[in-house]
Design a protein around this motif. Structure first.
Motif, PDB file in Angstrom:
ATOM      1  N   SER A 481     -37.309  37.922  -3.652  1.00  0.00           N
ATOM      2  CA  SER A 481     -37.900  38.995  -2.847  1.00  0.00           C
ATOM      3  C   SER A 481     -37.053  39.411  -1.648  1.00  0.00           C
ATOM      4  N   LEU A 482     -36.332  38.477  -1.030  1.00  0.00           N
ATOM      5  CA  LEU A 482     -35.670  38.794   0.234  1.00  0.00           C
ATOM      6  C   LEU A 482     -34.242  39.322   0.100  1.00  0.00           C
ATOM      7  N   PRO A 483     -33.379  38.737  -0.736  1.00  0.00           N
ATOM      8  CA  PRO A 483     -32.002  39.244  -0.802  1.00  0.00           C
ATOM      9  C   PRO A 483     -31.929  40.665  -1.344  1.00  0.00           C
ATOM     10  N   SER A 484     -30.920  41.387  -0.887  1.00  0.00           N
ATOM     11  CA  SER A 484     -30.673  42.757  -1.325  1.00  0.00           C
ATOM     12  C   SER A 484     -29.174  43.009  -1.219  1.00  0.00           C
ATOM     13  N   PRO A 485     -28.656  44.105  -1.802  1.00  0.00           N
ATOM     14  CA  PRO A 485     -27.216  44.381  -1.662  1.00  0.00           C
ATOM     15  C   PRO A 485     -26.766  44.475  -0.215  1.00  0.00           C
ATOM     16  N   LYS A 486     -27.659  44.922   0.654  1.00  0.00           N
ATOM     17  CA  LYS A 486     -27.297  45.026   2.066  1.00  0.00           C
ATOM     18  C   LYS A 486     -27.328  43.666   2.752  1.00  0.00           C
ATOM     19  N   HIS A 487     -28.177  42.791   2.262  1.00  0.00           N
ATOM     20  CA  HIS A 487     -28.309  41.455   2.850  1.00  0.00           C
ATOM     21  C   HIS A 487     -28.280  40.444   1.715  1.00  0.00           C
ATOM     22  N   ALA A 488     -27.089  40.224   1.169  1.00  0.00           N
ATOM     23  CA  ALA A 488     -26.950  39.289   0.056  1.00  0.00           C
ATOM     24  C   ALA A 488     -27.170  37.859   0.544  1.00  0.00           C
ATOM     25  N   LEU A 489     -27.530  37.012  -0.389  1.00  0.00           N
ATOM     26  CA  LEU A 489     -27.748  35.594  -0.093  1.00  0.00           C
ATOM     27  C   LEU A 489     -26.678  34.785  -0.817  1.00  0.00           C
ATOM     28  N   VAL A 490     -25.922  34.009  -0.058  1.00  0.00           N
ATOM     29  CA  VAL A 490     -24.877  33.139  -0.616  1.00  0.00           C
ATOM     30  C   VAL A 490     -25.203  31.708  -0.208  1.00  0.00           C
ATOM     31  N   PRO A 517     -31.057  39.047  -8.430  1.00  0.00           N
ATOM     32  CA  PRO A 517     -29.999  39.941  -7.934  1.00  0.00           C
ATOM     33  C   PRO A 517     -29.646  39.639  -6.480  1.00  0.00           C
ATOM     34  N   SER A 518     -28.382  39.877  -6.152  1.00  0.00           N
ATOM     35  CA  SER A 518     -27.844  39.703  -4.791  1.00  0.00           C
ATOM     36  C   SER A 518     -27.893  38.259  -4.320  1.00  0.00           C
ATOM     37  N   VAL A 519     -27.941  37.334  -5.258  1.00  0.00           N
ATOM     38  CA  VAL A 519     -27.920  35.910  -4.914  1.00  0.00           C
ATOM     39  C   VAL A 519     -26.681  35.288  -5.545  1.00  0.00           C
ATOM     40  N   LYS A 520     -25.902  34.584  -4.739  1.00  0.00           N
ATOM     41  CA  LYS A 520     -24.716  33.866  -5.203  1.00  0.00           C
ATOM     42  C   LYS A 520     -24.925  32.390  -4.891  1.00  0.00           C
ATOM     43  N   LEU A 521     -24.588  31.571  -5.845  1.00  0.00           N
ATOM     44  CA  LEU A 521     -24.798  30.129  -5.699  1.00  0.00           C
ATOM     45  C   LEU A 521     -23.528  29.408  -6.107  1.00  0.00           C
ATOM     46  N   LEU A 522     -22.963  28.610  -5.201  1.00  0.00           N
ATOM     47  CA  LEU A 522     -21.758  27.834  -5.463  1.00  0.00           C
ATOM     48  C   LEU A 522     -22.085  26.356  -5.321  1.00  0.00           C
ATOM     49  N   LEU A 523     -21.705  25.576  -6.320  1.00  0.00           N
ATOM     50  CA  LEU A 523     -21.992  24.151  -6.350  1.00  0.00           C
ATOM     51  C   LEU A 523     -20.687  23.392  -6.546  1.00  0.00           C
ATOM     52  N   THR A 524     -20.618  22.185  -6.038  1.00  0.00           N
ATOM     53  CA  THR A 524     -19.472  21.322  -6.284  1.00  0.00           C
ATOM     54  C   THR A 524     -19.944  20.033  -6.932  1.00  0.00           C
ATOM     55  N   ALA A 525     -19.093  19.498  -7.789  1.00  0.00           N
ATOM     56  CA  ALA A 525     -19.381  18.226  -8.439  1.00  0.00           C
ATOM     57  C   ALA A 525     -18.073  17.622  -8.909  1.00  0.00           C
TER      58      ALA A 525
END
Length: 1625
Positions: A481-490, A517-525
């Motif tokens: 609901s909250l992320p958008s192209p203007k306020h992406a979530l990383v 949409p507009s959500v990016k998730l980076l994980l390390t392992a």
């Protein structure tokens, strides 16, 4: 040490600069008198650590740090200290000048050249210096690491310097650098080039000039003829330049605080004068330190990291760590382009970055997080970094909750509907901000705008008791609901593979798939953790996103980049390596190019000199070997014990260690301190490890430690977890060693050896006690006032951890039951962690801890706003049951002591109004429905959901665990319990037996002769388990010992079974029962009664050899089976509705059988087989299930539509309790000591049977208490609820002792002053009771009275009638004294029992009590005004206070008929609840909303006092000093505690609240006793008594409802006279 630029400090760190030879006495005095006291001041008042670094503390000159080490320490103090950082003691001696550790080649050669020209031999000097090409620039370096070489070398060096100056080869300014003492060097480094803001107001300098009249040449100064010396380089000249020019010249420009003392001595500076100066110095310095730190407080020291919101605190800690780790990024990596492309493009799946250990994944991701905003220039992204290894509580639920909280707070600034309103993320707010309002539920609203506002409420994500399924749903809602192209979530998460218990896999499975949409998730392992990659691939399959899962392999840098990084690190350290040495480095880097390995090589190669003898084995292979080599070097340099123990403490700490904590721990460590005691001169009662030794060790560890803020303190951590792995392998490989270290840390954080408590140590086979002076460990800092201070986060996080790890579980059990510990945890936002501690399954934790945890969890809303009110919570929910909770005796006593501090104590607890669960367990799977449930005798609850999963919650756990099988998942459909066995049945009719007291191994039940069937019921017998199969004509007995199955065949369908030791009974349709020999399987008998329908229950009476059968309509037949042919003994047919039996419950010990039908519940006495009672359902509801309590005193039942469990008391038939459940209840179960209600979604609540008993037998009147009369001594009281019965209570037992019966409802009652008689008014009859004997001595009819009074002397009674004459009569005989024909309203009797004073049509009249005539009339000049209120005065018998409608206040002397006007009340303060103290000092005029209006008659002043809520009722105490109020608190919260009324005692002198407590229910009446006690009657018929006192509230044992048999405590009944013995016409 890497450190974020914005990291605050949590320590006052002072560098003590001095001439070590000229300040021994002063420094010793400061260590003994000033520093310990100021340390405790900082600890308690400021919440700060305090440490002093004295570089010359050790008497061994070889241990003194060199110039470079001291400069690094000074720099550290200047940058890290909050407040002052420099303390200088400048005496009359300049101090020795040591050899410089390093001299540039050109200058060294110049010195040699000039010396040789002058004929001075330089041979010794050339022996101690060697040329080192590895230094930048190339220099000659001392061969030893100490600056204190032979005196002859120092003389040669100083001569060479002076020659260079005298010959013009060296400028005096340059020469002074080589001629300065350590004191001069330190002060100039600290002050000379520092910015104003760095040193302004942060330095204390004490100069002591000694003037000796008869001055002799100091033996420490060389004679002029022995040494060539420039006049500018003499010690006197250098000392004068330092004091008179340098220091005094900086007083104004640098705002230095310099004290100059001149001591004049005739001959010498004697020890006595030095001692006097030291004492004055201590006094002055203590005062100066206090002044310099007085501006510091909790808010200035790591304030943002000490907020009460644990999630906000964690977010700040994670952001700071990200900044710290990004500073380690040295080599530009090509993978950065891959990250940038991933972030810039729309993605539907996460990017998993894999790589080997120590490849730098964490540092790389921290660096990338700093670049994301530049990669998205047209967006305002929200970037959240989470380091799993940095979390104090690493678990999937904690991680996901933290992400939810951070997302909500980060997006608040974009979507807040109230941008002008400050959002409180960190600190405690008012009750409204911290309350759980109606909109805090987990169900989101429908509209987009309201949905966003709902999601931005961060309180949603910190609720206690949320399941991981609920948190997962919240995360999905936020990310969708909250992320958008203007306020992406990383979101960047590192270290998932390092979490325990396969937690990383659970986290991945809880993330949204595909990503919104507009959500990016980076994980390390780590690439070695294949299960993480598999989990991610399974959770984001190709079919969902159209592409395969995306991953990035992160490889170590190449050798060329590593060499470049090493050269850069060496250059920054002022070092380099030769080409030959570079070849060795290249050889080592050929096998390992990991960044951490390069940093370790930097540390090792920085020790090399150009002439070092090296070989191929000089450099270790790999990271771990390099760490081993580093530790070897440190042990040689600093001592093996000191190094080993220091690194072990850092490794084992949970929240890192500060430098002061390391010193404290090492000082407490006997093995470390023994190295110092054996070299000390004699016995020292106080001793610590010198702080400078710790500082120099930490300087060598500096490249591998990071400093970051955790738990409100700036602490040290290893930069890589591999240091901990190596240290564990080297020093902590044995469990005993780990336990010893954890135990030492537990002792430290518990404060065991603080505050002057000396710790024993064995020295030379003798035990001596030494005070190690560790920091004290209070639970709260700055807690001198009643307001809560800042919690000691380090203690509450470290102490439980180390107690657990050292197996000191008994102490851990006591700790969690400490009120201060609980308040500190709650005040720090760690209530959820506290609940988890109380719910642990460790040894020593039982149902009492589980109960406490559940009470705290349900009170989270209230306690988060008011952490100090934990005593109020326990007072309401726990103390009424304290007598059945012996393990909590110490805790309840502490709660009572804590409550007494509030000025109000409990004498008699009212009957409990809220029955709290032992534990409440939520369903762990969202959207599922209960399929079946069972509970074992030992309290293990097992539920099956509609997806076939089995969830198990053992009695010592608070969260259920999913039952998994080694051979894969099965779809279970039913389960049955028998004793401690659980029989599980799958959809394919596979059956498994599980003994819950043993290991989690299921035994599969096999039957070679029969196909699998569905199970209907299970009973236990001596032979094994009797199993009734659903829809079958046979019953089986399974023998557990030999895994065999025997079958018993019947002619018709089996509908129920029962068994005894020898027989098996099978019920059938048409009232038939088959009886088998359980050993031989033979059919013995058949009982049949055609009048009955299908048998649903069989009760076996073994002694009488009878069986009772209950059919499905509720009819019974009793059979005698002692003969060969069974015969019917008794038949009972009920005229019941045709509805069938829903369930039965049989208690063999009490011979009670319950049969539940939809419209009625029938209770059978199975001794006589008669109906003992019946309970009919309400018209609008039907029964669902019924059970007997374990002691058979109560009946528990469920209704179809109700959300509670209702409890009836069997001996009275009254419904006494309602057990609330959070969800719709589905079924009731019971174990040996608990009642379990399982909800429709698989969650359940569990109640303790003893607590049900206590709450059930607690006495309450039938209706709300309308009137209370208290005996003069406070030992007893009478209550009336408007019924025909008055109750007499004994305060000592807390129970009613007598029931006073009347023929009609009681309207009024009055107790005589000497408590000998009680007068009650019932209808028109007046009853007079003797309270001692319980006899109704008189009953007067025809009184027509509406009110009754008793004279103060206790001899006469008055019956006031509005429609007839009022009478005065003798209390003992009932004889009429006189009749008063005029009705007086609001009548009062004068103190001398002479007049009855009251109002008649606005006139105040006084009637004579002997004649009945009106003798006195109030009159004044204001003839037209009417009297609106009046009050007689007990202490002034002839006087009354009179108030007129005009507001005029008069005193009326009734006997003399004189009046005096005193005051005129403003029109807006007209009386509405007029009361007056007996001494006439104060009058309570009115109570309106939150305001009390009081008239001070001594000063004739009108006062208004604000209360904490709306005043419901109020009254003055007998002394007239206090007003007791019942308040209704104002807040928007719907929780139980926020809606509790408050009993408040307000002092009339100043309006301050003397004490208060929360009442468990709504009050209906209030009565104040003479001994400063107040009795409250409640709307549910309960009664409570409380005491109040400014010094110490009175306590009389605090009676709760002790468990006793109802027959043993049955009250007596006082019967009334059947007819009136006096009749008034």
């Amino acid at each position: 040490m890497a450190m974020a630029a914005d990291c605050s400090s949590s320590c006052v760190q002072l560098y003590l600069s001095s001439n070590p030879e000229d300040s021994v006495v002063e420094r010793k005095a400061l260590r003994e008198a000033v520093f310990p006291r100021f340390r405790e001041h900082c600890r308690h008042a400021l919440g700060l650590d305090f440490r002093v670094i004295d570089p010359f503390e050790s008497p061994d000159l070889s241990e003194w740090p060199d110039d470079n080490s001291r400069k690094q320490i000074i720099k550290e103090c200047r940058e890290s200290s909050v407040g002052p950082f420099l303390l200088a003691l400048v005496g009359h001696r300049y101090g020795r000048v040591g050899l410089p550790s390093q001299v540039e080649v050109s200058e060294y050669q110049l010195l040699l050249q000039e010396s040789q020209r002058a004929g001075v031999s330089t041979l010794e000097l050339e022996k101690v210096y060697t040329r080192d090409e590895n230094a930048i620039p190339a220099s000659y370096c001392l061969q030893s690491q100490t600056t204190h070489g032979p005196d002859s070398c120092k003389t040669v060096f100083q001569t060479a310097v002076n020659l260079c100056v005298l010959n013009g080869k060296m400028a005096p300014e340059k020469a002074q650098v080589y001629c300065r003492s350590a004191l001069d060097v330190d002060l100039r480094y600290a002050l000379e080039d520092s910015a104003y803001k760095d040193i302004s107001g942060r330095c204390l300098i004490y100069i002591n000039k000694v003037l000796i009249s008869d001055k002799e040449k100091s033996p420490h100064q060389p004679k002029s003829e022995d040494t060539v010396m420039s006049p500018l380089l003499t010690p006197e000249a250098l000392l004068s330049a330092l004091c008179d020019h340098f220091l005094l010249g900086l007083v104004l420009p640098r705002n230095l605080q310099v004290y100059l003392t001149t001591t004049e001595c005739p001959h010498a500076y004697t020890p006595g004068r030095r001692k006097c100066y030291a004492e004055a110095l201590c006094h002055q310095m203590n005062s100066d330190l206090l002044k310099m730190t007085e501006h510091l407080n909790m808010s200035s020291s790591c304030s943002k990291f000490r907020c009460s919101d644990s999630f906000a605190r964690e977010q700040l800690e994670q952001e700071e760590l990200c900044n710290v780790m990004s500073q380690f990024y040295e080599i530009n990596r090509p993978e950065e382009d891959n990250i940038r492309k991933y972030v810039q493009n729309e993605q539907w799946r996460p990017l998993l970055i894999t790589g080997g250990p120590c490849t730098g994944k964490t540092v790389f991701l921290a660096h990338c997080s700093r670049q994301i905003e530049s990669w998205l220039p047209e967006s305002d992204p929200v970037v959240i970094s989470y380091f799993c290894s940095a979390s104090v509580n690493p678990s999937p639920k904690q991680l996901l909750s933290s992400l939810c909280n951070q997302i909500a707070k980060s997006y608040y600034r974009h979507f807040s509907p109230h941008p002008h309103k400050k959002h409180n993320f960190g600190n405690e707010g008012d009750s409204e901000q911290n309350s759980c309002r109606k909109d805090d539920n987990l169900d989101p609203p429908k509209t987009d705008s309201s949905l966003k506002e709902h999601l931005l409420n961060d309180r949603l994500y910190s609720k206690a008791g949320m399941t991981i399924a609920e948190v997962k749903q919240q995360l999905l809602s936020l990310m969708s609901s909250l992320p958008s192209p203007k306020h992406a979530l990383v979101i960047l998460i590192t270290g998932l593979d390092q979490m325990n218990y396969n937690y990383g896999r659970q986290v991945i499975e809880s993330l949204p798939s595909p990503l919104p949409p507009s959500v990016k998730l980076l994980l390390t392992a780590s690439s070695k953790q294949k299960h993480m990659v598999q989990a991610a691939e399974l959770h984001y399959p190709q079919s969902e996103v159209g592409k395969e899962f995306s991953s990035l392999q992160f490889r170590p840098p190449n050798r060329k980049e590593s060499v470049k990084m090493l050269a850069s690190l060496l250059s920054g350290f002022g070092r380099r390596i030769t080409s030959g040495q570079l070849a060795l480095v290249n050889q080592a880097l050929a096998t390992c190019c990991l960044p951490l390995y390069v940093r370790l090589l930097h540390k090792l190669t920085s020790l090399w000199r150009s002439d070092s003898d090296l070989s191929e084995s000089s450099l270790p292979d790999g990271v771990h070997a390099a760490v081993f080599t580093l530790l070897d070097h440190l042990e040689v340099k600093h001592g093996s014990v000191l190094v080993a123990h220091a690194v072990c403490y850092i490794t084992l700490s949970r929240t890192g260690l500060t430098e002061g904590e390391i010193t404290d721990l090492l000082s407490n460590d006997d093995k470390v301190l023994a190295n110092y005691t054996k070299h000390s001169p004699g016995y020292l009662p106080k001793m610590r490890v010198p702080q400078v030794h710790i500082e120099t060790l930490l300087l060598d560890l500096k490249p591998f430690l990071i400093r970051r803020t955790v738990a409100g303190s700036v602490a040290l951590f290893w930069m890589s977890r591999h240091f901990g792995l190596v240290i564990t392998k080297r020093y902590l490989h044995s469990p005993t060693a780990r336990t010893e270290f954890h135990s030492e840390m537990a002792d430290y954080y518990s404060g065991r050896w603080s505050c002057g408590c000396a710790k024993p140590i064995n020295q030379d086979n003798n035990t001596i006690h030494i005070d190690r002076q560790p920091s004290s460990q209070p639970f709260f800092f700055n807690s001198t006032s009643k307001e809560i201070g800042c919690a000691n986060l380090k203690k509450i996080l470290e102490l439980p951890y180390h107690l657990k790890e050292s197996n000191r579980l008994e102490e851990l059990c006591k700790l969690v039951l400490t009120v201060d510990f609980q308040q500190a945890m709650i005040g720090s936002g760690l209530l959820t962690d506290l609940v988890a501690m109380l719910g642990t399954d460790e040894e020593g934790f039982g149902k009492e801890h589980s109960l406490l945890g559940n009470i705290l969890k349900s009170s989270a809303c209230f306690l988060n706003g008011f952490p100090l009110e934990i005593a109020s919570v326990m007072e309401l929910m726990l103390l009424p049951y304290k007598d059945i909770l012996p393990d909590l005796e110490g805790y309840t006593n502490a709660i009572q002591q804590e409550r007494k501090k509030r000025g109000v104590g409990v004498i008699l607890h009212p009957a409990p109004s809220k029955m709290h669960e032992l534990k409440s367990v939520k369903s762990q799977v969202e959207g599922r429905i209960l399929r079946d449930a069972a509970v074992t005798e030992c309290g293990t609850t097992v539920v099956i959901l509609d997806d076939g999963s089995v969830w198990v919650c053992k009695s010592n756990r608070n969260e259920p665990v999913k039952l998994t099988l080694s051979n894969g998942e099965l779809d279970f459909v039913s389960l049955h319990s028998c004793g401690n066995f659980i029989l599980l049945s799958s959809h394919s009719n596979k059956h498994f037996l599980w003994d819950v007291t043993q290991t989690d191994v299921l035994l599969k039940i096999k039957d070679a002769n029969k196909a699998p069937k569905a199970v209907e019921n299970v009973f236990a017998s001596l032979e094994g388990l009797c199993i009734q199969w659903k829809g079958e004509h046979f019953v089986s007995v399974y023998e557990i010992s030999n895994d065999t199955m025997n079958h018993f065949y019947c002619q018709t369908l089996v509908t129920c079974i029962a068994c005894s030791s020898e027989m098996l009974f099978c019920g059938h349709s048409e009232g038939t029962v088959s009886i088998f020999d359980i050993k031989t399987s033979n059919l013995l008998q058949t009982c049949s009664n055609s009048k009955l329908e299908t048998v649903v229950s069989i009760v076996v009476c073994r002694k009488k050899q009878q069986i009772g059968c209950l059919d499905r309509t509720g009819n019974t037949t009793l059979w005698d089976i002692s003969t060969e042919q069974p015969c019917i003994v008794k038949e009972t047919f009920l005229n019941a509705n045709s509805n069938y039996i829903l369930n039965t419950d049989y208690a063999s010990e009490m011979h009670a059988l319950v049969a539940c039908q939809s419209k009625q519940i029938t209770l059978w006495d199975t001794c006589e087989w008669e109906v003992s009672d019946q309970f009919l359902s309400p018209k609008e509801n039907t029964f669902k299930q019924a059970l007997l309590s374990q002691d058979c005193h109560f009946l528990l039942a469920l209704f179809d539509t109700a959300s509670s469990v209702f409890v009836w008391k069997l001996d009275t038939g009254d419904c006494v309790l309602s057990l609330e459940t959070p969800q719709a209840p589905q079924t009731l179960l019971k174990s040996t000591s608990e009642i379990v209600c399982v909800n429709r979604d698989g969650g359940f609540a569990l109640w303790d049977s003893e607590m049900i008993y206590i709450a059930g037998i607690a006495c309450k009147m039938g209706c709300g208490v309308k009137e209370v009369a208290v005996e003069e001594n406070g030992d007893g009281l009478f209550t009336s609820d408007g019924s025909d019965t008055v109750w007499k209570w004994t305060v000592e037992t807390g129970q009613p002792c007598a029931y006073l019966l009347h023929c009609d409802p009681v309207d009024k009652m009055r107790l005589s002053p000497n408590t000998s008689h009680l007068v009650t008014l019932s209808s028109d009859d007046i009853y007079i009771w003797q309270t001692g004997s319980g006899q109704n001595i008189m009953r007067i009819s025809g009184s027509k009275a509406s009110r009754i009074l008793i004279t103060p002397n206790g001899k006469f009674g008055l019956s006031l009638s509005e429609h007839g004459p009022s009478r005065v009569w003798k209390l003992v005989s009932g004889a009429t004294i006189c009749t008063i024909h005029l009705y007086l309203a609001d009548a009062q009797i004068s103190a001398e029992s002479t007049f009855l004073i009251g109002l008649n049509h606005g006139e105040l009249l006084a009637a004579n009590l002997w004649s009945g005539s009106i003798h006195k009339r109030f009159s004044c000049n204001e003839i037209s005004e009417k009297v609106v209120a009046f009050q007689t005065l007990t202490n002034h018998p002839n006087f009354a206070i009179v108030l007129l409608t005009s507001g005029s206040l008069y005193t009326w002397n009734v006997a003399e008929e004189t009046v005096c006007k005193h005051f005129e009340i403003p029109p807006n303060c007209q009386p509405k609840d007029f009361q007056m103290s007996s001494n006439g000092s104060y009058a309570l005029l009115s109570t309106l909303h939150e305001t009390l209006t009081v008239l001070d008659l001594a000063k004739f002043q009108l006062r208004s006092f604000k209360t904490k809520g709306d005043v419901v009722m109020a009254c003055l105490d007998s002394s007239g000093c206090y007003v007791i109020c019942c308040l209704r608190a104002k807040n928007n919260c719907e929780c139980f505690l926020h809606r509790r009324p408050i009993l408040s005692v307000i002092r009339l002198e100043d309006g301050n609240t003397m004490g208060s407590l929360y009442l468990p229910k709504c009050p209906s009446s209030l009565a104040v006793g003479k001994a400063r006690s107040v009795t409250v009657g409640f709307e549910d018929g309960a009664v409570g008594m409380y005491s109040f006192d400014e010094e110490q509230p009175r306590s009389r044992g605090e009676k709760s409802h002790v468990r006793k048999c109802p027959l043993e405590q049955a009250p007596s009944t006082w019967m009334p006279l059947t007819t009136a013995n006096i009749v008034w016409s």
